[in-house]
Motif scaffolding. Structure first.
Motif, short mmCIF file in Angstrom:
data_model
loop_
_atom_site.label_atom_id
_atom_site.label_comp_id
_atom_site.label_asym_id
_atom_site.label_seq_id
_atom_site.Cartn_x
_atom_site.Cartn_y
_atom_site.Cartn_z
N GLN A 1 0.83 -1.20 0.00
CA GLN A 1 0.00 0.00 0.00
C GLN A 1 0.87 1.26 0.00
O GLN A 1 0.60 2.21 -0.74
N ARG A 2 1.90 1.26 0.83
CA ARG A 2 2.79 2.43 0.90
C ARG A 2 3.53 2.62 -0.42
O ARG A 2 3.69 3.76 -0.89
N GLU A 3 3.96 1.53 -1.03
CA GLU A 3 4.68 1.63 -2.29
C GLU A 3 3.80 2.24 -3.38
O GLU A 3 4.25 3.11 -4.13
N VAL A 4 2.57 1.80 -3.45
CA VAL A 4 1.65 2.33 -4.47
C VAL A 4 1.36 3.80 -4.19
O VAL A 4 1.35 4.64 -5.10
N TYR A 5 1.12 4.12 -2.93
CA TYR A 5 0.81 5.50 -2.56
C TYR A 5 1.96 6.45 -2.88
O TYR A 5 1.74 7.59 -3.32
N GLU A 6 3.19 5.99 -2.68
CA GLU A 6 4.37 6.82 -2.90
C GLU A 6 4.86 6.79 -4.34
O GLU A 6 5.82 7.49 -4.69
N SER A 7 4.22 6.00 -5.20
CA SER A 7 4.63 5.91 -6.60
C SER A 7 4.12 7.13 -7.37
O SER A 7 3.48 8.02 -6.82
N ASP A 8 4.40 7.14 -8.67
CA ASP A 8 4.01 8.28 -9.51
C ASP A 8 2.75 8.01 -10.31
O ASP A 8 2.53 8.66 -11.34
N VAL A 9 1.89 7.09 -9.86
CA VAL A 9 0.71 6.75 -10.66
C VAL A 9 -0.22 7.95 -10.82
O VAL A 9 -0.81 8.15 -11.89
N ALA A 10 -0.35 8.77 -9.78
CA ALA A 10 -1.21 9.94 -9.88
C ALA A 10 -0.63 10.95 -10.86
O ALA A 10 -1.36 11.56 -11.66
N GLU A 11 0.69 11.12 -10.84
CA GLU A 11 1.34 12.05 -11.77
C GLU A 11 1.22 11.54 -13.21
O GLU A 11 1.00 12.32 -14.14
N GLN A 12 1.36 10.25 -13.40
CA GLN A 12 1.16 9.68 -14.74
C GLN A 12 -0.24 10.00 -15.24
O GLN A 12 -0.43 10.31 -16.42
N HIS A 13 -1.21 9.90 -14.35
CA HIS A 13 -2.59 10.19 -14.75
C HIS A 13 -2.74 11.66 -15.13
O HIS A 13 -3.41 11.98 -16.13
N ARG A 14 -2.14 12.55 -14.38
CA ARG A 14 -2.23 13.99 -14.70
C ARG A 14 -1.67 14.26 -16.09
O ARG A 14 -2.23 15.06 -16.85
N ARG A 15 -0.57 13.62 -16.43
CA ARG A 15 0.03 13.82 -17.76
C ARG A 15 -0.88 13.28 -18.85
O ARG A 15 -1.01 13.88 -19.93
N LEU A 16 -1.56 12.17 -18.57
CA LEU A 16 -2.45 11.58 -19.58
C LEU A 16 -3.63 12.49 -19.86
O LEU A 16 -4.12 12.56 -21.01
#
Length: 269
Positions: free
Chosen positions: A132-147
């Motif tokens: 959970q911590r790894e996913v939360y601290e990843s850049d998935v949200a930033e990837q979504h913003r760029r998309l």
């Protein structure tokens, strides 16, 4: 899909948009994952519409539902679903959830007890605290913003190249859903998630956990969870990862159909 209905209802103080196959049939409520939408269930809903009135809501911050400034944790999502069930007057629905929708369905099933008829969890976000911590601290949200700022046709071409086995219709539905997902929806990744073992132990109706051989929930974990609750069964789809409803639609529909047949079977006298 010509006879399907689009609707919006107010529940838990937000507007929830949903797609519905309609008809005087038993209700099935299908909950999508993060960056998805109700429409992403279209292929499966087609396979079920002769027997079920399939409701496919957009979670808050997704699709055409409200995107409030806060309130995207699993407790909020579950309250939305419970509110939707009560507002629409759904009697003993079966719950189906994938990924984020799977965890949401588990929370709802744990709370509603026998007011639902069954629950299907498709590779839900049953993650360890570390993961959970790894996913939360990843850049998935930033990837979504760029998309969000990209051209749909360019995204579609790239996605088709990466996932040529998925139908063009499904890819378009997935991309449309992603580009309609508010960035605040990623708040759901905030640890800690609900304790999935306690949720599974407390489900009081027949349940099915569908996992892939390369998904979030391992086959070993699925076996452990089945031991926690005698009402739970698990189904393994080979050569499938987290996107198993999309990547193995025939096998996934078979798993869902087999479970629904047992749930709908007459109770012996």
């Amino acid at each position: 899909m010509t006879n399907w209905i689009r609707g919006t209802c107010t529940a838990n103080r937000i507007d929830i948009h949903y797609l519905r196959t309609s008809g005087d049939k038993r209700p099935l409520l299908a909950l999508h994952g993060l960056t998805g939408s109700g429409a992403c269930w279209t292929p499966l809903a087609r396979a079920l519409q002769d027997r079920y009135d399939v409701f496919m809501p957009d979670a808050r911050g997704h699709g055409a539902s409200s995107a409030p400034p806060h309130g995207y944790l699993y407790r909020n999502l579950a309250d939305d679903v419970i509110g939707l069930i009560k507002t629409l007057g759904l009697v003993a629905p079966v719950l189906l959830g994938h990924s984020m929708g799977g965890m949401t369905a588990a929370v709802v099933a744990h709370e509603m007890g026998t007011a639902i008829r069954g629950v299907i969890l498709a590779d839900p976000t049953f993650l360890s605290a570390e993961r959970q911590r790894e996913v939360y601290e990843s850049d998935v949200a930033e990837q979504h913003r760029r998309l969000l700022g990209r051209d749909k046709d360019a995204v579609l071409a790239e996605t088709k190249a990466r996932q040529p086995h998925r139908s063009l219709e499904l890819l378009e539905l997935i991309i449309d859903a992603r580009q309609q997902t508010d960035t605040r929806a990623f708040e759901v990744l905030t640890p800690p998630n609900p304790d999935y073992r306690e949720l599974v132990k407390g489900i009081a109706v027949p349940s099915l956990l569908v996992v892939g051989t390369n998904g979030v929930v391992s086959v070993e974990t699925a076996r452990e969870l089945q031991e926690l609750n005698p009402r739970l069964r698990h189904w393994v789809i080979a050569n499938a990862g987290h996107g198993l409803p999309y990547d193995q639609p025939v096998e996934f529909a078979a798993a869902v159909g087999s479970f629904l047949a047992t749930v709908d079977a007459p109770t012996p006298n």
